[in-house]
Design an enzyme around this catalytic site. Sequence first.
Site, PDB file in Angstrom:
ATOM      1  N   HIS A  53      -9.965  -5.051  -3.314  1.00 29.04           N
ATOM      2  CA  HIS A  53      -8.633  -5.253  -2.723  1.00 29.04           C
ATOM      3  C   HIS A  53      -8.807  -5.563  -1.249  1.00 29.04           C
ATOM      4  CE1 HIS A  53      -9.786  -1.024  -2.774  1.00 29.04           C
ATOM      5  NE2 HIS A  53      -9.218  -0.913  -1.583  1.00 29.04           N
ATOM      6  N   ASP A  96       0.848  -1.189   0.000  1.00 32.74           N
ATOM      7  CA  ASP A  96       0.000   0.000   0.000  1.00 32.74           C
ATOM      8  C   ASP A  96       0.885   1.241   0.000  1.00 32.74           C
ATOM      9  OD1 ASP A  96      -3.218   0.555   0.934  1.00 32.74           O
ATOM     10  OD2 ASP A  96      -1.805   2.217   1.087  1.00 32.74           O
ATOM     11  N   ASN A 138     -12.952  -2.923   2.423  1.00 30.57           N
ATOM     12  CA  ASN A 138     -13.928  -1.843   2.474  1.00 30.57           C
ATOM     13  C   ASN A 138     -14.842  -1.984   1.260  1.00 30.57           C
ATOM     14  OD1 ASN A 138     -12.811  -0.659   4.804  1.00 30.57           O
ATOM     15  ND2 ASN A 138     -11.253   0.390   3.582  1.00 30.57           N
TER      16      ASN A 138
HETATM   17  P1  AMP Z   1      -9.708   1.652   0.092  1.00 31.50           P
HETATM   18  O1  AMP Z   1      -9.784   3.036   0.708  1.00 31.50           O
HETATM   19  O2  AMP Z   1     -10.141   0.546   1.003  1.00 31.50           O
HETATM   20  O3  AMP Z   1     -10.395   1.621  -1.254  1.00 31.50           O
HETATM   21  O4  AMP Z   1      -8.174   1.371  -0.145  1.00 31.50           O
HETATM   22  C1  AMP Z   1      -7.473   1.880  -1.243  1.00 31.50           C
HETATM   23  C2  AMP Z   1      -6.028   1.767  -0.873  1.00 31.50           C
HETATM   24  O5  AMP Z   1      -5.273   1.883  -2.057  1.00 31.50           O
HETATM   25  C3  AMP Z   1      -5.540   2.846   0.097  1.00 31.50           C
HETATM   26  O6  AMP Z   1      -5.036   2.228   1.277  1.00 31.50           O
HETATM   27  C4  AMP Z   1      -4.463   3.575  -0.690  1.00 31.50           C
HETATM   28  O7  AMP Z   1      -3.377   3.976   0.109  1.00 31.50           O
HETATM   29  C5  AMP Z   1      -4.068   2.521  -1.718  1.00 31.50           C
HETATM   30  N1  AMP Z   1      -3.513   3.058  -2.930  1.00 31.50           N
HETATM   31  C6  AMP Z   1      -4.006   4.059  -3.695  1.00 31.50           C
HETATM   32  N2  AMP Z   1      -3.206   4.282  -4.748  1.00 31.50           N
HETATM   33  C7  AMP Z   1      -2.187   3.398  -4.648  1.00 31.50           C
HETATM   34  C8  AMP Z   1      -1.029   3.124  -5.422  1.00 31.50           C
HETATM   35  N3  AMP Z   1      -0.742   3.830  -6.539  1.00 31.50           N
HETATM   36  N4  AMP Z   1      -0.180   2.153  -5.021  1.00 31.50           N
HETATM   37  C9  AMP Z   1      -0.440   1.454  -3.904  1.00 31.50           C
HETATM   38  N5  AMP Z   1      -1.522   1.655  -3.129  1.00 31.50           N
HETATM   39  C10 AMP Z   1      -2.379   2.622  -3.491  1.00 31.50           C
END
Ligand code: AMP
Length: 113
Positions: A99, A31, A86
């Site tokens: 995810h 992440d 989520n």
């Molecule tokens: P959610 O809020 O449950 O949809 O989680 C989305 C997750 O994706 C968050 O924890 C972000 O930090 C992560 N995220 C967003 N963009 C990226 C990226 N480019 N590389 C890795 N993680 C990401």
Amino acid sequence: MPADCLFCKFVSSETPVELVAQNQRAVAFNDINPQAPLHVLVIPREHYVDVGTLAAADPAALADLVALAQQVALEQSDGQYRLLFNSGPNAGQSVYHVHGHVIGGKKLGWTPA
Ligand code: AMP
Ligand code: ZN
């Protein structure tokens, strides 16, 4: 695949990302905004918007996703972890390619709501 899905682009390598683990149906990467010493995202190679949709459409892919989460937690930490999905904006979902957050590496707190 939606043309603008970042996580699909990770799977296809259109957008580079370092994979920390992978199996037949799922891949794992760190992440970008880690909330704990271990914070890895596990995603199916195929695009589904959330975990319920994935479970209904392809249970084997969900099983591969969970197996990959377990593998990452064993390889990168002590095998103890929280696996969090989520689903929907009120739950905090911001990326609409399902995810699982694999979170661990320390004694975790519990403030889920
Ligand atoms: P959610 O809020 O449950 O949809 O989680 C989305 C997750 O994706 C968050 O924890 C972000 O930090 C992560 N995220 C967003 N963009 C990226 C990226 N480019 N590389 C890795 N993680 C990401
Ligand atoms: Zn996608």
